[in-house]
Write a protein that holds these residues in place. Structure first.
Motif, short mmCIF file in Angstrom:
data_model
loop_
_atom_site.label_atom_id
_atom_site.label_comp_id
_atom_site.label_asym_id
_atom_site.label_seq_id
_atom_site.Cartn_x
_atom_site.Cartn_y
_atom_site.Cartn_z
N SER A 217 0.83 -1.21 0.00
CA SER A 217 0.00 0.00 0.00
C SER A 217 0.86 1.26 0.00
N ARG A 218 1.99 1.21 0.73
CA ARG A 218 2.89 2.36 0.75
C ARG A 218 3.50 2.61 -0.63
N GLN A 219 3.86 1.49 -1.31
CA GLN A 219 4.42 1.61 -2.65
C GLN A 219 3.38 2.18 -3.63
N THR A 220 2.12 1.74 -3.47
CA THR A 220 1.05 2.23 -4.33
C THR A 220 0.83 3.74 -4.13
N ARG A 221 0.86 4.17 -2.85
CA ARG A 221 0.69 5.60 -2.56
C ARG A 221 1.83 6.42 -3.14
N ARG A 222 3.06 5.85 -3.04
CA ARG A 222 4.23 6.56 -3.56
C ARG A 222 4.15 6.70 -5.07
#
Length: 227
Positions: A217-222
């Motif tokens: 999810s963090r990678q998707t937000r980034r």
């Protein structure tokens, strides 16, 4: 060659087939993002280094496993390796390039060293002090690990879900190592979950899933904020 010797040889080969499976998974996970020409180098160098460490480990296996918290710490290290491999699988290759050759080799050697504690001890026990049989166990493990990892890598390219399953297998192994440690069992099982050794390995898998989803999810937000 008498029947007992043949039985020991067959037992060692069977042990290697069973116990080297998770090592092959680690290698496949560590090398799956490398260029094809680098994969073979990483597998050969990593496996050679891992086998060298196994030889040393075989000699001092009983002493190492007798040290308090060694297997517990090894289990935590394996959990980190599983998460790191899973996290790498979710990264966009355009954001962060393919894993480097030496990084893959390092992961292979460290993970194989940790995961081989039980493997080496089991083979040493079957060999019953026979150096030749112990050496046979090491030799048998080499083709199993090398060819097994290449087969698993090809499957992972076609079925990405296998990356998650492989990481979960490593996490489960981590939990088993932690509870097989004398003090890990005392403080995690006896104190918290009496007669329920299976809870810790399952908990390690749950923790990995949570960490994996969080990293994804963090990678998707980034990626969204960067687009």
């Amino acid at each position: 060659m008498d029947g007992e010797m043949i039985s020991k040889i067959l037992s060692i080969i069977l042990l290697d087939i069973v116990l080297s499976g998770d090592n092959a998974v680690v290698i496949a996970l560590a090398c799956r993002k490398l260029a094809p020409e680098q994969r073979k180098k990483a597998i050969l160098i990593g496996t050679a280094g891992a086998i060298g460490l196994r030889i040393i480990l075989t000699i001092i296996a009983v002493w190492i496993l007798g040290i308090p918290f060694v297997k517990f710490i090894g289990g935590l290290l394996l959990l980190y390796i599983a998460w790191d491999l899973l996290k790498a699988g979710d990264e966009n290759p355009d954001v962060k390039g393919n894993t480097g050759l030496m990084a893959a080799v390092r992961t292979i050697i460290v993970a194989d060293f940790v995961m081989s504690l039980d493997n080496v001890l089991a083979i040493a026990g079957v060999a019953d002090g026979h150096v030749g049989l112990a050496a046979l166990g090491l030799l048998v493990s080499i083709p199993i690990i090398i060819f097994g990892s290449q087969i698993i890598m090809k499957l992972m390219e076609k079925l990405p879900i296998l990356v998650w399953l492989g990481a979960l297998l490593i996490a489960y192994t981590a939990g088993e190592m932690m509870v097989s440690d004398k003090y890990g069992h005392k403080y995690l099982v006896d104190a918290l979950f009496p007669q329920m050794d299976w809870i810790v390995p399952i908990a390690m898998m749950v923790i990995l899933v949570v960490l994996g989803l969080w990293a994804k999810s963090r990678q998707t937000r980034r990626m969204t904020s960067g687009s």
